[in-house]
Design an enzyme around this catalytic site. Sequence first.
Site, PDB file in Angstrom:
ATOM      1  N   PHE A  35       0.827  -1.198   0.000  1.00 17.69           N
ATOM      2  CA  PHE A  35       0.000   0.000   0.000  1.00 17.69           C
ATOM      3  C   PHE A  35       0.867   1.255   0.000  1.00 17.69           C
ATOM      4  O   PHE A  35       0.706   2.144  -0.831  1.00 17.69           O
ATOM      5  CB  PHE A  35      -0.935  -0.016   1.208  1.00 17.69           C
ATOM      6  CG  PHE A  35      -1.841   1.184   1.268  1.00 17.69           C
ATOM      7  CD1 PHE A  35      -2.821   1.362   0.306  1.00 17.69           C
ATOM      8  CD2 PHE A  35      -1.714   2.122   2.279  1.00 17.69           C
ATOM      9  CE1 PHE A  35      -3.657   2.461   0.355  1.00 17.69           C
ATOM     10  CE2 PHE A  35      -2.546   3.226   2.329  1.00 17.69           C
ATOM     11  CZ  PHE A  35      -3.522   3.398   1.369  1.00 17.69           C
ATOM     12  N   PHE A  37       3.922   1.497  -0.913  1.00 19.79           N
ATOM     13  CA  PHE A  37       4.639   1.551  -2.181  1.00 19.79           C
ATOM     14  C   PHE A  37       3.760   2.185  -3.250  1.00 19.79           C
ATOM     15  O   PHE A  37       4.169   3.098  -3.960  1.00 19.79           O
ATOM     16  CB  PHE A  37       5.068   0.144  -2.616  1.00 19.79           C
ATOM     17  CG  PHE A  37       5.810   0.122  -3.927  1.00 19.79           C
ATOM     18  CD1 PHE A  37       7.190   0.241  -3.949  1.00 19.79           C
ATOM     19  CD2 PHE A  37       5.137   0.009  -5.138  1.00 19.79           C
ATOM     20  CE1 PHE A  37       7.885   0.244  -5.152  1.00 19.79           C
ATOM     21  CE2 PHE A  37       5.820   0.024  -6.339  1.00 19.79           C
ATOM     22  CZ  PHE A  37       7.200   0.135  -6.348  1.00 19.79           C
ATOM     23  N   LEU A  84      -0.104  -4.905 -14.426  1.00 16.26           N
ATOM     24  CA  LEU A  84      -1.506  -4.515 -14.539  1.00 16.26           C
ATOM     25  C   LEU A  84      -1.690  -3.171 -13.865  1.00 16.26           C
ATOM     26  O   LEU A  84      -1.080  -2.908 -12.834  1.00 16.26           O
ATOM     27  CB  LEU A  84      -2.406  -5.531 -13.833  1.00 16.26           C
ATOM     28  CG  LEU A  84      -2.499  -6.922 -14.420  1.00 16.26           C
ATOM     29  CD1 LEU A  84      -3.291  -7.830 -13.492  1.00 16.26           C
ATOM     30  CD2 LEU A  84      -3.159  -6.862 -15.787  1.00 16.26           C
ATOM     31  N   GLU A 113     -11.126 -12.553 -11.744  1.00 14.75           N
ATOM     32  CA  GLU A 113     -10.276 -13.623 -11.216  1.00 14.75           C
ATOM     33  C   GLU A 113      -9.632 -13.172  -9.917  1.00 14.75           C
ATOM     34  O   GLU A 113      -9.440 -11.982  -9.698  1.00 14.75           O
ATOM     35  CB  GLU A 113      -9.157 -13.940 -12.229  1.00 14.75           C
ATOM     36  CG  GLU A 113      -9.677 -14.415 -13.558  1.00 14.75           C
ATOM     37  CD  GLU A 113      -8.551 -14.576 -14.586  1.00 14.75           C
ATOM     38  OE1 GLU A 113      -7.384 -14.685 -14.184  1.00 14.75           O
ATOM     39  OE2 GLU A 113      -8.877 -14.569 -15.782  1.00 14.75           O
ATOM     40  N   LYS A 115      -6.572 -12.415  -7.588  1.00 14.53           N
ATOM     41  CA  LYS A 115      -5.196 -12.008  -7.871  1.00 14.53           C
ATOM     42  C   LYS A 115      -4.303 -12.739  -6.869  1.00 14.53           C
ATOM     43  O   LYS A 115      -4.201 -12.356  -5.704  1.00 14.53           O
ATOM     44  CB  LYS A 115      -5.032 -10.496  -7.731  1.00 14.53           C
ATOM     45  CG  LYS A 115      -3.667  -9.986  -8.145  1.00 14.53           C
ATOM     46  CD  LYS A 115      -3.671  -8.476  -8.266  1.00 14.53           C
ATOM     47  CE  LYS A 115      -2.410  -7.953  -8.910  1.00 14.53           C
ATOM     48  NZ  LYS A 115      -1.203  -8.154  -8.119  1.00 14.53           N
ATOM     49  N   ASP A 117      -1.201 -14.126  -4.877  1.00  5.42           N
ATOM     50  CA  ASP A 117      -0.012 -13.421  -4.424  1.00  5.42           C
ATOM     51  C   ASP A 117       1.195 -14.350  -4.498  1.00  5.42           C
ATOM     52  O   ASP A 117       1.592 -14.957  -3.517  1.00  5.42           O
ATOM     53  CB  ASP A 117      -0.248 -12.933  -2.990  1.00  5.42           C
ATOM     54  CG  ASP A 117       0.689 -11.810  -2.622  1.00  5.42           C
ATOM     55  OD1 ASP A 117       1.410 -11.332  -3.518  1.00  5.42           O
ATOM     56  OD2 ASP A 117       0.697 -11.416  -1.452  1.00  5.42           O
ATOM     57  N   TYR A 225      -3.580 -18.362 -15.979  1.00  2.00           N
ATOM     58  CA  TYR A 225      -4.605 -17.352 -16.246  1.00  2.00           C
ATOM     59  C   TYR A 225      -4.493 -16.591 -17.571  1.00  2.00           C
ATOM     60  O   TYR A 225      -5.251 -15.670 -17.810  1.00  2.00           O
ATOM     61  CB  TYR A 225      -4.705 -16.367 -15.089  1.00  2.00           C
ATOM     62  CG  TYR A 225      -3.375 -15.781 -14.608  1.00  2.00           C
ATOM     63  CD1 TYR A 225      -2.571 -15.022 -15.444  1.00  2.00           C
ATOM     64  CD2 TYR A 225      -2.957 -15.996 -13.298  1.00  2.00           C
ATOM     65  CE1 TYR A 225      -1.386 -14.490 -14.999  1.00  2.00           C
ATOM     66  CE2 TYR A 225      -1.758 -15.464 -12.838  1.00  2.00           C
ATOM     67  CZ  TYR A 225      -0.988 -14.705 -13.700  1.00  2.00           C
ATOM     68  OH  TYR A 225       0.198 -14.185 -13.255  1.00  2.00           O
ATOM     69  N   LYS A 312      -6.832  -3.918  -5.610  1.00  2.00           N
ATOM     70  CA  LYS A 312      -6.055  -4.524  -4.526  1.00  2.00           C
ATOM     71  C   LYS A 312      -6.732  -4.284  -3.190  1.00  2.00           C
ATOM     72  O   LYS A 312      -7.206  -3.188  -2.923  1.00  2.00           O
ATOM     73  CB  LYS A 312      -4.653  -3.917  -4.493  1.00  2.00           C
ATOM     74  CG  LYS A 312      -3.766  -4.414  -5.606  1.00  2.00           C
ATOM     75  CD  LYS A 312      -2.329  -4.300  -5.165  1.00  2.00           C
ATOM     76  CE  LYS A 312      -1.364  -4.540  -6.299  1.00  2.00           C
ATOM     77  NZ  LYS A 312       0.007  -4.266  -5.875  1.00  2.00           N
ATOM     78  N   CYS A 406      22.081 -11.334  28.018  1.00  2.00           N
ATOM     79  CA  CYS A 406      20.990 -12.290  27.890  1.00  2.00           C
ATOM     80  C   CYS A 406      19.975 -12.094  29.011  1.00  2.00           C
ATOM     81  O   CYS A 406      20.350 -12.068  30.181  1.00  2.00           O
ATOM     82  CB  CYS A 406      21.562 -13.706  27.944  1.00  2.00           C
ATOM     83  SG  CYS A 406      20.300 -14.976  27.991  1.00  2.00           S
ATOM     84  N   CYS A 409      20.202 -15.281  31.448  1.00  2.00           N
ATOM     85  CA  CYS A 409      21.363 -15.670  32.244  1.00  2.00           C
ATOM     86  C   CYS A 409      22.382 -14.553  32.405  1.00  2.00           C
ATOM     87  O   CYS A 409      23.366 -14.701  33.112  1.00  2.00           O
ATOM     88  CB  CYS A 409      22.042 -16.892  31.627  1.00  2.00           C
ATOM     89  SG  CYS A 409      22.944 -16.531  30.124  1.00  2.00           S
ATOM     90  N   CYS A 424      23.076 -15.627  22.686  1.00  2.00           N
ATOM     91  CA  CYS A 424      23.643 -15.832  24.018  1.00  2.00           C
ATOM     92  C   CYS A 424      24.621 -16.993  23.882  1.00  2.00           C
ATOM     93  O   CYS A 424      24.225 -18.086  23.495  1.00  2.00           O
ATOM     94  CB  CYS A 424      22.548 -16.172  25.020  1.00  2.00           C
ATOM     95  SG  CYS A 424      23.207 -16.866  26.539  1.00  2.00           S
ATOM     96  N   CYS A 430      22.741 -21.354  30.294  1.00  2.00           N
ATOM     97  CA  CYS A 430      21.559 -20.519  30.104  1.00  2.00           C
ATOM     98  C   CYS A 430      20.314 -21.422  30.184  1.00  2.00           C
ATOM     99  O   CYS A 430      20.113 -22.265  29.320  1.00  2.00           O
ATOM    100  CB  CYS A 430      21.654 -19.840  28.744  1.00  2.00           C
ATOM    101  SG  CYS A 430      20.381 -18.627  28.457  1.00  2.00           S
TER     102      CYS A 430
END
Length: 670
Positions: A35, A37, A84, A113, A115, A117, A225, A312, A406, A409, A424, A430
């Site tokens: 979105f 982009f 597209l 159709e 779309k 991904d 398609y 979209k 960490c 520990c 760690c 640990c």
Amino acid sequence: MSLLDVKERMDALVKELNQHNYNYYVLAQPTISDFEFDQKLKELTELEKQHPEYQSADSPTLKVGGEITKEFKTVQHRWPMLSLGNTYSEQDLRDFDERIRKAIGNDFEYVCELKFDGLSMSLTYKDGLLDRAVTRGDGTKGDDVTTNIKTIKRIPKKLNAGDYPNEFEIRGEVFMHRAAFERLNSERIQKGEVPYANPRNFAAGTVKLQDSSEVARRPLDCFLYFLYTEKPLFKTHWESLEAVKNWGFHVCEHNRLCKNIDEAIDFIHYWGENRFNLSYDIDGIVLKVNSYAQQHELGFTAKSPRWAISYKYKAEEVETTLESVSYQVGRTGAVTPVANLKPVLLAGTTVKRATLHNANEIQRLDLHLGDTVFVEKGGEIIPKIISVNTLKRKPGAEKVIYPDTCPECGSNLVRKEGEAAHYCPNDEGCPTQIVGKIQHFIGRRAMNIEGLGDETVEALYRKGLIEHISDLYILREKTAELKQMERFGEKSINNMLEGIERSKQMPFEKVLFGLGIRYVGETVARKIATHFKNIDSLISASYEELTSVDEIGGRIAESLIEYFAEPRHIEQIEKLKTSGLQFVTEEKEVSLASDKLSGKTFIISGVFEQFSREELAELIQSNGGKILSSISGKLNYLVAGDNMGPSKLEKAKKLNIPIISDADLLKMIE
Ligand code: AMP
Ligand code: ZN
């Protein structure tokens, strides 16, 4: 804006969008949402319309998007693979519909159709056989990935009988089902590999692998398609889809023929609500004018057809508050930050946590406690923080800082060169790592110990009864202590001890996987167990010997060497051996089919159409031949398939070793 500012803004957008395109298409690791982009691309398109004089030659508005990678043969597309036009608004769809009606009148239909991904693929068939598969690439040229695509079961290698032309092209989308994605991704995490963000990236990464046998192991699917033929065979797109189904192609059953834009918009609404019930991801709906004659009349712009558009869906996104960040220590010691959020409803589920991946991500977002954050659940299974609304940040908010030590520990964390994660290093002391390692060992895919679960492992550790895997095998001597544990009756204790006893029969490859050596997953464990046959030859194997095994790369080899260099690991292995665990691969009894290959040595490399490498190895051995582990002067034949490593090939050529095909091999034993 002054003209100078306009120019600057346009240049900045070009640069930024090109970088995002690179991240998306080449690295398959996008850093912003589709979105965002598209919003930026729209801004740039508008500016270019008003100031065409400032349009730069490498503007993303002039390109389809992808780039071609070096590793594969580049192929020119017969018909360019366009993009597209897309939109997020219904008004745009109605405008699109208006434009079409102005051009060709009111008498037309839409094929609607899903779309999908994934990534688009062009397939060429000759005389009913799959001849070539090429990625979209930059739209005019793409990568030849035929060997990889041939491993996809849903793509027919040979068509059913039918009236198809001698040569044609068909296009579709290669994708991975969500369930397969989740399973394979959790395997990657187990192995300590970087997980993919979503099924699309996983599919894209897979198609570009150099090793087709690895591709074959990752289930991909494909919906077709678009059909392209030299001479027109059908009058409409719909008819063509019906026909190709009979030829053997996988066409989505949800396609719909719509009489007008209202019906198309109904279809869009329906899938907007129901798309999460599909077993795969879609990010929108594609509308295509059905009649080929009308498509022809409408024609193309430089980038896309005028007779199609995609709508979209916005990735579901909500705003919420970051309450805290916690740090989880995994069994390999990787420390992963997790955002704890004020619970909020998103894409049908309540979200309380979001992944932050690693320290870089915290820095990228410049997170502060109490921040208002945008959380998105697009293709990602685990929600992700996309951005921070800094306008709402309270003064004096505390910056989130990734810890140096960490959380479990207190050891100083380390970061290996080239890796994003911090570790760690205290794997001996640990608690989370200790418990995690034992849990891994007893797990279903490793030793599969019945009667012993993750919680019991934790309880046993807290009582001081186990600290190492080998301690499991002396629990039998500690029944008095076991009986004192809460909610642990005689029957459960016996079940557990029996389960532990039975695990001594588990094959070497399972034990090896169970040890939890970094980067040694199930497949790798199986390969090394088969190759080295026993733990002692594995422990003494050199880097060269390790990397000569199929699919064992430098990183795995280094990890193995590092592991066995630790005296305490060797000590553990000795204890496990004494307890009676399997550290030798059982040889299968082979009855010789013939001795035609007796005294001859072979190495098998690459991928073969008809056989797996294991099958070929069996064939050789059952005819008296021997398989060697590395190329040397002792080798008689190299059996070479597709895609074999160039270094192996070179070495064999240097030593003048005959390189033969699988067919040659068959002839030798005929
Ligand atoms: P975009 O990348 O947003 O320009 O959208 C175009 C891409 O959508 C194509 O290159 C295909 O990879 C993909 N796509 C997914 N499903 C379909 C479909 N049913 N018809 C056409 N293209 C599709
Ligand atoms: Zn630690």
